[in-house]
Design an enzyme around this catalytic site. Structure first.
Site, PDB file in Angstrom:
ATOM      1  N   TYR A 181      -1.773  -1.129  10.376  1.00  0.00           N
ATOM      2  CA  TYR A 181      -1.811  -1.295   8.919  1.00  0.00           C
ATOM      3  C   TYR A 181      -0.447  -0.939   8.327  1.00  0.00           C
ATOM      4  O   TYR A 181       0.079  -1.677   7.490  1.00  0.00           O
ATOM      5  CB  TYR A 181      -2.918  -0.411   8.334  1.00  0.00           C
ATOM      6  CG  TYR A 181      -3.158  -0.618   6.855  1.00  0.00           C
ATOM      7  CD1 TYR A 181      -3.829  -1.741   6.399  1.00  0.00           C
ATOM      8  CD2 TYR A 181      -2.748   0.326   5.919  1.00  0.00           C
ATOM      9  CE1 TYR A 181      -4.075  -1.934   5.047  1.00  0.00           C
ATOM     10  CE2 TYR A 181      -2.988   0.151   4.570  1.00  0.00           C
ATOM     11  CZ  TYR A 181      -3.646  -0.982   4.138  1.00  0.00           C
ATOM     12  OH  TYR A 181      -3.879  -1.166   2.790  1.00  0.00           O
TER      13      TYR A 181
ATOM     14  N   SER B  16       0.859  -1.179   0.000  1.00  0.00           N
ATOM     15  CA  SER B  16       0.000   0.000   0.000  1.00  0.00           C
ATOM     16  C   SER B  16       0.895   1.227   0.000  1.00  0.00           C
ATOM     17  O   SER B  16       2.071   1.144   0.348  1.00  0.00           O
ATOM     18  CB  SER B  16      -0.860  -0.009   1.271  1.00  0.00           C
ATOM     19  OG  SER B  16      -1.495   1.223   1.490  1.00  0.00           O
TER      20      SER B  16
END
Length: 186
Positions: A155, A142
């Site tokens: 995350y 990401s």
């Protein structure tokens, strides 16, 4: 790999989002698919969309945090399709929480899916990719694997880990002269 026609791709997280879009686009290009997700209804919809392009599509309900299940899926994919050329370790989840109050069980949950799911998928499929003589590992990180953001520490940690793992894997494979490489997608 110059074309996806008649190749076989395995995709985690294929029930929606990037996984679904990837599956449909690969099918449009003639790639046969082994799709997995925990969301069986969404997975079935993706499979129907992909089959419209005339390719073979198999589906498996899969929790990527379950190592044994991922290895079983990889072996079943090779049996069902005769080969595997690509693994897209795409399944992922998010969690918004400050690191000073995150529950250990929540941290374990996100790492189990976002990081260990990538590791298990890579380990399970690598022998099949090598056997194909033309394989590739694609791991989804990401933008948050490149920069940190408040309330996204768990995350961030999982996606930074995917990035480091994939970059090291690519070097290992290249130094060994394997017919497989690895790419990290952000």
């Amino acid at each position: 790999m110059k074309t996806f026609k008649n190749k076989v791709a395995a995709i985690t997280g294929a029930a929606s989002g990037m996984g679904r879009t990837l599956a449909v686009e690969l099918a449009r290009r003639g790639c046969h698919l082994s799709l997995s997700d925990v969301n069986e209804a969404g997975l079935s919809e993706t499979a129907q969309m992909a089959r419209q392009h005339g390719v073979k599509v198999t589906t498996t309900r899969l929790d990527v945090a379950n190592r044994e299940a991922v290895f079983a899926w990889a072996d079943q994919t090779a049996t069902d399709h005769g080969q595997v050329n690509l693994i897209f370790n795409n399944a992922g989840v998010s969690l918004t929480v400050n690191l000073d109050v995150v529950k250990q069980s929540d941290f374990d949950w996100i790492m189990g899916i976002n990081f260990w799911g990538v590791v298990y998928g890579t380990q399970a499929f690598l022998p099949h990719l090598k056997k194909s003589g033309d394989g590739h590992v694609i791991n989804t990180s990401s933008l948050f694997g490149l920069m940190a953001v408040p309330t996204q520490g768990t995350y961030n940690a999982s996606k930074f880990a995917v990035r480091g793992y994939t970059e090291a894997l690519r070097m290992d494979l290249e130094l060994a002269g394997e017919p497989v490489s690895a790419t990290c997608v952000h």
